[in-house]
Each structure stands twice: as structure tokens, then as C-alpha cells.
Design a protein around this motif. Structure first.
Motif, PDB file in Angstrom:
ATOM      1  N   ASP A 244      -6.562  -3.467   1.857  1.00 19.58           N
ATOM      2  CA  ASP A 244      -6.978  -3.380   0.412  1.00 19.58           C
ATOM      3  C   ASP A 244      -7.634  -4.988  -0.122  1.00 19.58           C
ATOM      4  OD1 ASP A 244      -7.293  -2.964  -2.626  1.00 19.58           O
ATOM      5  OD2 ASP A 244      -6.364  -0.656  -2.420  1.00 19.58           O
TER       6      ASP A 244
ATOM      7  N   ALA B   7      -3.214   0.498   3.594  1.00 20.19           N
ATOM      8  CA  ALA B   7      -2.988  -0.243   2.220  1.00 20.19           C
ATOM      9  C   ALA B   7      -3.331  -1.009   2.361  1.00 20.19           C
ATOM     10  CB  ALA B   7      -2.074   0.187   1.591  1.00 20.19           C
TER      11      ALA B   7
ATOM     12  N   ILE C 283       4.002   1.976  -7.056  1.00 17.48           N
ATOM     13  CA  ILE C 283       4.277   2.165  -5.881  1.00 17.48           C
ATOM     14  C   ILE C 283       5.106   3.165  -4.525  1.00 17.48           C
ATOM     15  CG2 ILE C 283       6.882   1.102  -6.210  1.00 17.48           C
ATOM     16  CD1 ILE C 283       4.446  -0.421  -3.172  1.00 17.48           C
TER      17      ILE C 283
ATOM     18  N   ALA D 190       2.843   5.471   0.381  1.00 20.50           N
ATOM     19  CA  ALA D 190       1.266   4.791   1.107  1.00 20.50           C
ATOM     20  C   ALA D 190       0.427   3.518   0.748  1.00 20.50           C
ATOM     21  CB  ALA D 190       0.037   5.718   0.022  1.00 20.50           C
ATOM     22  N   GLU D 191       1.687   2.479  -0.006  1.00 24.71           N
ATOM     23  CA  GLU D 191       1.427   1.726  -0.596  1.00 24.71           C
ATOM     24  C   GLU D 191       2.369   0.381   0.414  1.00 24.71           C
ATOM     25  OE1 GLU D 191      -0.582   3.135  -3.384  1.00 24.71           O
ATOM     26  OE2 GLU D 191       1.585   4.004  -3.284  1.00 24.71           O
TER      27      GLU D 191
ATOM     28  N   LEU E  12      -5.527  -4.793  -3.475  1.00 23.19           N
ATOM     29  CA  LEU E  12      -4.455  -5.855  -3.298  1.00 23.19           C
ATOM     30  C   LEU E  12      -3.902  -7.726  -2.547  1.00 23.19           C
ATOM     31  CD1 LEU E  12      -2.028  -2.580  -2.141  1.00 23.19           C
ATOM     32  CD2 LEU E  12      -2.742  -3.370  -4.477  1.00 23.19           C
TER      33      LEU E  12
ATOM     34  N   SER F  74       2.389   1.850   3.823  1.00 24.09           N
ATOM     35  CA  SER F  74       1.902   1.876   4.877  1.00 24.09           C
ATOM     36  C   SER F  74       0.513   1.491   5.579  1.00 24.09           C
ATOM     37  CB  SER F  74       1.899   3.689   5.144  1.00 24.09           C
ATOM     38  OG  SER F  74       2.904   4.190   4.537  1.00 24.09           O
TER      39      SER F  74
ATOM     40  N   ARG G 276       0.065  11.634   6.885  1.00 27.37           N
ATOM     41  CA  ARG G 276       0.952  10.841   7.648  1.00 27.37           C
ATOM     42  C   ARG G 276       1.400  10.110   8.702  1.00 27.37           C
ATOM     43  NH1 ARG G 276       4.611   8.044   6.387  1.00 27.37           N
ATOM     44  NH2 ARG G 276       5.651  10.294   4.550  1.00 27.37           N
TER      45      ARG G 276
ATOM     46  N   TRP H  79       3.592  -8.166  -1.907  1.00 26.09           N
ATOM     47  CA  TRP H  79       2.763  -6.404  -1.928  1.00 26.09           C
ATOM     48  C   TRP H  79       2.822  -5.651  -3.008  1.00 26.09           C
ATOM     49  CZ3 TRP H  79      -1.440  -6.726   0.291  1.00 26.09           C
ATOM     50  CH2 TRP H  79      -2.060  -5.679   0.443  1.00 26.09           C
TER      51      TRP H  79
ATOM     52  N   THR I  67       4.650  -2.010   7.984  1.00 31.84           N
ATOM     53  CA  THR I  67       5.350  -1.433   6.914  1.00 31.84           C
ATOM     54  C   THR I  67       6.181  -1.903   6.881  1.00 31.84           C
ATOM     55  OG1 THR I  67       6.083   1.054   6.076  1.00 31.84           O
ATOM     56  CG2 THR I  67       6.588   0.896   8.593  1.00 31.84           C
TER      57      THR I  67
ATOM     58  N   ALA J 161       0.521  -4.539  -5.566  1.00 31.07           N
ATOM     59  CA  ALA J 161       0.323  -2.647  -5.353  1.00 31.07           C
ATOM     60  C   ALA J 161       0.257  -2.284  -7.027  1.00 31.07           C
ATOM     61  CB  ALA J 161       0.945  -1.875  -4.614  1.00 31.07           C
TER      62      ALA J 161
ATOM     63  N   ARG K 157      -2.374  -0.667  -8.256  1.00 26.43           N
ATOM     64  CA  ARG K 157      -2.520   0.877  -8.135  1.00 26.43           C
ATOM     65  C   ARG K 157      -1.838   1.564  -9.492  1.00 26.43           C
ATOM     66  NH1 ARG K 157      -2.824   1.714  -1.938  1.00 26.43           N
ATOM     67  NH2 ARG K 157      -4.695   1.413  -0.733  1.00 26.43           N
TER      68      ARG K 157
END
Length: 451
Positions: A339, A336, A327, A330-331, A342, A333, A449, A316, A307, A320, A324
Motif C-alpha cells: 500500500d 497491506a 489496525i 488485514a493491516e 502506508l 497481513s 485470508r 507500520w 506478518t 496504518a 486507514r
């Protein structure tokens, strides 16, 4: 009087009613923002690591720890609190300090108050917090003006945390001056660009600065002496301190809309603006070109493994935003990082340093984004900056929404409601502050989380 004596007197004399209403309101919202960031931070490996360390090595005191059931020395509580807030790169900052005041200030203030056993009203707490934003902002500007290296926030926040802690402890003018000097000398003069090149849990040094500042105040109380604090006493920084109590730097703090480095946020905002205005799907985007200032372009460009790498990245969060359309925590962490969409988008990004934007940094931070679609057409933004600067400040509703988004994965909605209500009611009597203390000094209800 000398400048350090002026600073000592400022803290003694400042009252809630001396602070203009807009600055009062801003300080309250910054507190809510710090608490939301701290709650989110408890779901990170960084928080767990530093808490385990502090339980073992910095215990034995009576200072409670933000969103934990631990009781530590005041130095330990300041360290854990500062690092927990810093664990999620979503807290306030100041452009001219090139860093963050609140991150170290809040846990240092809480630790000193808790250790002292003092019971104060909510307005006195908010007054001390506001004073810390005034002192910390000027300490950061002064340190950048007197040294050639680019250092993390911990370097100058140590001076601020010593001032606030020393005031809470009731240090006299001489010991207070020594506390500032000890903190300035021992503050972590860590090089910011090293952590940009190698993103790790070191982050912005705020936790270590908070610990150094609190330690300095306690050392001074025991008769330990320090060299004069150049960032307060040097003649060349006098104009920076002259406006203390008149111009309110709390109004000049920025707030992040996304949990990533502020340098990346203009590019992220540009991406969100383009997908909103032109609505291209991720599959339609053939190539991405981002133009920004050197420090932004130097951020991490690879697929993150932690992270910390995701938060100190430009590629990154930009990917995102394009894929997505958001941001959030979650993006940045672990879940992701695998993915495929991404990762694919990240590979399409080209980075261009812009000399004109370099010249505007740090007072202004811009990015331009250009997308080439598979149709062959290009779409692009103009010069874009992220919302949340003093000129484009988030309103109350937006700040409250951010608090709930940050805390929602870790705390129950009922608890977030209690924290929100207590913060907004701090000037309404003693009950709100007691409620807030009880909520701040207890472990959060663990959510998905933090599991």
C-alpha cells in the motif's frame, strides 16, 4: 508444606465457587479472546508450517488440535495450539510478567484433558483455566525476579503448563514437584529482544513453552526427576506465591485492542485519538514524531515483508492508524505491505526515546504523538496508554466484538455464534462444553485470508 506442595494442594482444592464472580467472568472473556485469536491464527503461514511439522514428527497420540482436524501427541497439540494463538499478536498479557499467560495455558490444558480421556463440566474447565492464570502470572513474575535476562513467555509458561498438565494427569505431590523442576530447567529461556530485533515465526516462545511443560509432566509420570523449581521454591519469591488463591491475577491481565505488540499500542492509540479529535487526512500530515519507552522504540521501523515483522513493529501499525484509521489483521497481513499510502506515511515518522517513560516501564507503557501538518501547525497528544489494561478494561460487548472481528475472515458467522454461545454458557451445564469442544477441534471454514 513446601511451596510446590502448596501449589499441588491449591489445584486439588480449588472449586468454581471459590473464584470471585468478577474473576469468573473475566476468565470466560479471556477464553473467548484466545479462541478468536486462534481462529485468526489458522490463516497464517506460521500455523501451516508448524502443523505440517507436527503431523510428521509429533503424531501418534489422541490429543486434538485447536481449529484443526489433526490428532497428535499431547506435546504436539500443545505446541501447535500455542504457536497458532501466538501467530496473531492479539492475545492477553500481564504487565509484570512482560508476557502472556493464556497463549500457552489453553492448548496445554486442552491437550492434557484430551489425552486423559476425562470428561469434565464447563465450570471445572473454567476453574482449571483460572488456576492457570494464577499460577502462570506468578511464575512469570518470579522468573523475572530471579534472573537478569529478558526472556520470552515460554520460559516461565513451561512451569505453568507442567503444573496444569500434571494436575489433570493426577500426579502425586512428589512427581508434581519433579514436573515443575523439569519444566523450569527445559523451558525455552529465549531472549525476547532478539526476536524484537529480528521478527520471525519464533514470536514469544509460548508454543515451545507449552510443549516443554506438557512434556515435563509426562516425563515426571514416568519417574524422570528434575531439580527443585527455583521460581516456586526460592525464599525470595515466597511473597509472590503467598497471595495464591486470595488475590486473583486473572483480573490483572490486559487485552490487546490491536493485533500488534503491546509496546506499540500506546502509539497506535495516540494516533487514533488524534485522527478522531482533529480529523487530519493523511495528505495533510507532513511529519510524525512518536515519543515512547526504549522497548517500543526498538520495534521494527521498516516496511514489513512478513506478518511477523508487521506485528512486531511500531512504525507500520502507526502508519496504518494514521492512514486507514484502524489496525486489524488485514493491516498486518501480506496484502497491506504494498500500500503506497502506508509506505509513504511510514517514511514521515521520527522516533524519540523518552527517559521518563522508560522509568515507568513495564508497570506502565506510554507514548506521545506529535503531528506537523502541511499548514505548519503542530497537534499532539498528552501521555497516552492503550485501552485494555486492568484499569481500562474492555467491557463484555467490546470483547465479543473483537472475537467476531478476529474470526470473521476465517470462520462462518454461524460457527462463531456457536462458539460464542458455548463459551458464555459454560457454567450452565454439560451441553455448552461439549458444543465448545466439537467446535474447537475442527478445521475452520476457510475464508479469503486463509485461502
Amino acid at each position: 508444606m513446601s511451596p510446590d506442595a502448596d501449589l499441588h494442594r491449591f489445584l486439588l482444592d480449588l472449586r468454581w465457587d471459590d473464584i470471585p464472580r468478577p474473576a469468573q467472568d473475566r476468565g470466560r472473556l479471556l477464553l473467548l479472546d484466545l479462541l478468536g485469536t486462534a481462529i485468526a491464527g489458522t490463516g497464517t503461514a506460521l500455523h501451516q508450517s508448524v502443523l505440517r511439522y507436527a503431523r510428521r514428527n509429533l503424531s501418534g497420540g489422541r490429543a486434538r488440535v485447536l481449529f484443526s482436524d489433526a490428532t497428535l501427541s499431547p506435546e504436539g497439540a500443545a505446541l501447535v495450539g500455542g504457536m497458532t494463538i501466538d501467530a496473531i499478536d492479539s492475545h492477553d498479557g500481564h504487565r509484570l510478567t512482560k508476557g502472556h499467560v493464556g497463549c500457552g495455558l489453553l492448548p496445554a490444558l486442552l491437550a492434557a484433558l484430551d489425552d486423559s480421556g476425562r470428561r469434565i463440566a464447563g465450570t471445572e474447565f473454567l476453574t482449571l483455566l483460572a488456576a492457570g492464570y494464577e499460577i502462570g502470572s506468578r511464575a512469570g513474575i518470579a522468573l523475572h525476579a530471579t534472573v537478569p535476562d529478558y526472556h520470552t513467555s515460554g520460559a516461565w509458561s513451561a512451569v505453568n503448563c507442567a503444573a496444569i498438565s500434571g494436575h489433570v494427569m493426577g500426579l502425586g505431590p512428589e512427581a508434581f514437584a519433579h514436573a515443575l523442576g523439569i519444566a523450569e530447567y527445559h523451558g525455552p529461556r529465549s531472549q525476547m529482544m532478539r526476536v524484537i530485533a529480528h521478527p520471525t515465526m519464533l514470536k514469544d516462545g509460548s508454543g515451545w513453552g507449552a510443549m516443554a511443560g506438557v512434556s515435563a509432566a509426562y516425563l515426571a509420570a514416568e519417574g524422570f526427576t528434575g531439580a527443585p523449581a527455583v521460581t516456586v521454591l526460592a525464599p525470595e519469591v515466597a511473597p509472590i506465591w503467598k497471595s495464591l488463591g486470595r488475590d486473583w491475577e486473572v483480573m490483572n491481565q490486559y487485552v490487546k485492542g490491536f493485533p500488534v505488540c503491546r509496546w506499540a499500542q500506546p502509539a497506535v492509540q495516540a494516533a487514533l485519538d488524534l485522527v478522531e479529535s482533529h480529523a487530519p487526512s493523511a495528505d495533510e500530515i507532513d511529519a510524525v514524531e512518536v515519543h515512547s519507552f526504549a522497548e517500543a522504540i526498538a520495534l521494527c521501523r521498516r516496511v514489513p515483508e512478513t506478518t511477523e515483522e508487521a506485528q512486531y513493529a511500531i512504525g507500520w501499525p502507526l502508519a496504518a492508524a494514521l492512514v486507514r484509521r484502524r489496525i486489524g489483521v488485514a493491516e498486518v497481513s501480506d496484502g497491506a505491505f504494498e500500500d503506497a499510502a502506508l509506505r509513504e506515511m511510514l517514511g514521515r515518522i521520527r522516533y524519540v526515546e523518552d527517559a521518563a517513560m522508560n522509568a515507568r516501564f513495564p508497570a506502565e507503557r506510554f507514548a506521545v504523538l506529535r503531528l506537523r501538518l502541511r499548514s505548519g501547525a503542530w497537534i499532539e497528544t498528552g501521555w497516552t496508554t492503550a485501552k485494555g489494561d486492568p484499569e481500562t478494561a474492555f467491557g463484555t460487548a467490546e470483547m465479543v466484538d473483537k472475537f467476531y472481528r478476529l474470526g470473521g475472515d476465517v470462520c462462518s458467522r454461524d460457527r462463531l455464534d456457536r462458539i460464542h454461545g458455548a463459551v458464555m454458557g459454560l457454567d450452565g451445564g454439560t451441553g455448552s462444553f461439549e458444543t465448545l469442544l466439537s467446535e474447537m477441534f475442527a478445521a475452520p471454514r476457510q475464508g479469503r485470508r486463509a485461502d
